[in-house]
Design a protein around this motif. Structure first.
Motif, short mmCIF file in Angstrom:
data_model
loop_
_atom_site.label_atom_id
_atom_site.label_comp_id
_atom_site.label_asym_id
_atom_site.label_seq_id
_atom_site.Cartn_x
_atom_site.Cartn_y
_atom_site.Cartn_z
N VAL A 84 0.83 -1.20 0.00
CA VAL A 84 0.00 0.00 0.00
C VAL A 84 0.87 1.26 0.00
O VAL A 84 0.48 2.29 -0.54
CB VAL A 84 -1.01 -0.02 1.18
N GLU A 85 2.08 1.17 0.56
CA GLU A 85 2.99 2.31 0.56
C GLU A 85 3.37 2.72 -0.86
O GLU A 85 3.57 3.90 -1.15
CB GLU A 85 4.26 2.00 1.37
N THR A 86 3.47 1.74 -1.75
CA THR A 86 3.77 2.04 -3.15
C THR A 86 2.67 2.88 -3.77
O THR A 86 2.93 3.88 -4.45
CB THR A 86 3.96 0.73 -3.94
N ILE A 87 1.41 2.48 -3.53
CA ILE A 87 0.28 3.24 -4.05
C ILE A 87 0.30 4.66 -3.48
O ILE A 87 0.12 5.64 -4.22
CB ILE A 87 -1.06 2.55 -3.71
N ARG A 88 0.54 4.78 -2.19
CA ARG A 88 0.59 6.11 -1.56
C ARG A 88 1.69 6.96 -2.16
O ARG A 88 1.49 8.15 -2.45
CB ARG A 88 0.79 5.96 -0.05
N ASN A 89 2.87 6.38 -2.36
CA ASN A 89 3.98 7.13 -2.96
C ASN A 89 3.65 7.60 -4.37
O ASN A 89 3.99 8.71 -4.75
CB ASN A 89 5.26 6.30 -2.95
N TRP A 90 3.01 6.74 -5.17
CA TRP A 90 2.61 7.14 -6.52
C TRP A 90 1.61 8.27 -6.47
O TRP A 90 1.72 9.24 -7.22
CB TRP A 90 2.00 5.96 -7.26
N GLU A 91 0.61 8.14 -5.62
CA GLU A 91 -0.45 9.15 -5.55
C GLU A 91 0.06 10.48 -5.02
O GLU A 91 -0.43 11.53 -5.43
CB GLU A 91 -1.61 8.64 -4.70
N GLN A 92 1.02 10.45 -4.12
CA GLN A 92 1.56 11.69 -3.55
C GLN A 92 2.67 12.29 -4.40
O GLN A 92 3.19 13.35 -4.10
CB GLN A 92 2.07 11.42 -2.13
N GLY A 93 3.05 11.62 -5.48
CA GLY A 93 4.08 12.13 -6.36
C GLY A 93 5.49 11.92 -5.85
O GLY A 93 6.44 12.47 -6.40
N LYS A 94 5.64 11.11 -4.81
CA LYS A 94 6.98 10.83 -4.28
C LYS A 94 7.75 9.89 -5.19
O LYS A 94 8.97 9.92 -5.25
CB LYS A 94 6.90 10.23 -2.87
N ARG A 95 7.02 9.03 -5.87
CA ARG A 95 7.59 8.08 -6.82
C ARG A 95 6.74 8.07 -8.08
O ARG A 95 5.58 8.46 -8.05
CB ARG A 95 7.62 6.67 -6.24
N VAL A 96 7.31 7.57 -9.15
CA VAL A 96 6.61 7.48 -10.43
C VAL A 96 6.60 6.01 -10.85
O VAL A 96 7.65 5.36 -10.80
CB VAL A 96 7.31 8.32 -11.51
N PRO A 97 5.44 5.46 -11.24
CA PRO A 97 5.42 4.07 -11.71
C PRO A 97 6.34 3.91 -12.92
O PRO A 97 6.34 4.74 -13.82
CB PRO A 97 3.96 3.83 -12.10
N ARG A 98 7.11 2.83 -12.93
CA ARG A 98 8.02 2.57 -14.04
C ARG A 98 7.87 1.12 -14.50
O ARG A 98 7.36 0.28 -13.78
CB ARG A 98 9.47 2.80 -13.59
N GLY A 99 8.34 0.86 -15.68
CA GLY A 99 8.40 -0.50 -16.22
C GLY A 99 7.07 -1.23 -16.22
O GLY A 99 6.06 -0.69 -16.69
N PRO A 100 7.04 -2.45 -15.68
CA PRO A 100 5.83 -3.26 -15.71
C PRO A 100 4.65 -2.60 -14.99
O PRO A 100 3.52 -2.71 -15.44
CB PRO A 100 6.23 -4.55 -15.00
N ALA A 101 4.91 -1.88 -13.90
CA ALA A 101 3.82 -1.22 -13.18
C ALA A 101 3.19 -0.15 -14.06
O ALA A 101 1.96 0.00 -14.10
CB ALA A 101 4.34 -0.60 -11.89
N ARG A 102 4.00 0.60 -14.78
CA ARG A 102 3.50 1.64 -15.68
C ARG A 102 2.65 1.01 -16.80
O ARG A 102 1.58 1.53 -17.14
CB ARG A 102 4.68 2.40 -16.25
N ALA A 103 3.12 -0.10 -17.35
CA ALA A 103 2.36 -0.79 -18.41
C ALA A 103 1.03 -1.31 -17.86
O ALA A 103 0.00 -1.18 -18.52
CB ALA A 103 3.19 -1.93 -18.99
N LEU A 104 1.06 -1.88 -16.67
CA LEU A 104 -0.16 -2.39 -16.06
C LEU A 104 -1.16 -1.27 -15.82
O LEU A 104 -2.36 -1.40 -16.11
CB LEU A 104 0.16 -3.11 -14.75
N LEU A 105 -0.70 -0.13 -15.35
CA LEU A 105 -1.59 1.01 -15.11
C LEU A 105 -2.16 1.54 -16.42
O LEU A 105 -3.33 1.97 -16.47
CB LEU A 105 -0.86 2.11 -14.35
N ALA A 106 -1.38 1.50 -17.49
CA ALA A 106 -1.88 1.94 -18.80
C ALA A 106 -3.00 1.02 -19.27
O ALA A 106 -4.00 1.48 -19.83
CB ALA A 106 -0.74 1.96 -19.82
N VAL A 107 -2.87 -0.28 -19.04
CA VAL A 107 -3.92 -1.22 -19.42
C VAL A 107 -5.14 -1.03 -18.54
O VAL A 107 -6.28 -1.06 -19.01
CB VAL A 107 -3.40 -2.68 -19.36
#
Length: 126
Positions: A84-107
């Protein structure tokens, strides 16, 4: 079971009988709702998106995807199999989804029900 492939240009196609069929009609690229870059933050930061390369993210904000799916951060994280910390970091702009996570979010942006159904099933042995 529906088999999908994310093409390099961002299109999603369905695989049937060895052929590719567009999943949805061509859609204009979606802009990411991200805050303006902070001038004090160094561009070389590993958590900051690389704005100097000319690469523009083409997926909606993670928070918007999660809200469209009507899921809490905890539920969304469980469905994706990430902390859940990963989701929080993405939503707060602390981190950016990359690689497979970015592709999964695009789908997920194109077909959330299909993705969540596929992630909920166990893989079949070959």
């Amino acid at each position: 079971m529906q088999r999908l492939r994310l093409k390099a240009d961002g299109r999603i196609v369905e695989l049937r009988d060895g052929q590719e069929f567009p999943l949805a009609p061509a859609m204009p690229r979606l802009a990411v709702a991200m805050p303006e870059p902070v001038p004090a933050m160094p561009a070389a930061s590993p958590t900051a998106p690389d704005v100097t390369s000319g690469e523009t993210p083409a997926l909606p904000a993670v928070r918007d995807l999660r809200r469209r799916a009507q899921l809490t951060q905890l539920e969304f994280a469980a469905k994706l199999g990430v902390p859940v910390e990963t989701i929080r970091n993405w939503e707060q702009g602390k981190r950016v989804p990359r690689g497979p996570a970015r592709a999964l979010l695009a789908v997920i942006a194109h077909s959330p029900e299909t993705v969540f159904a596929a992630l909920a099933t166990e893989p079949q042995p070959a």
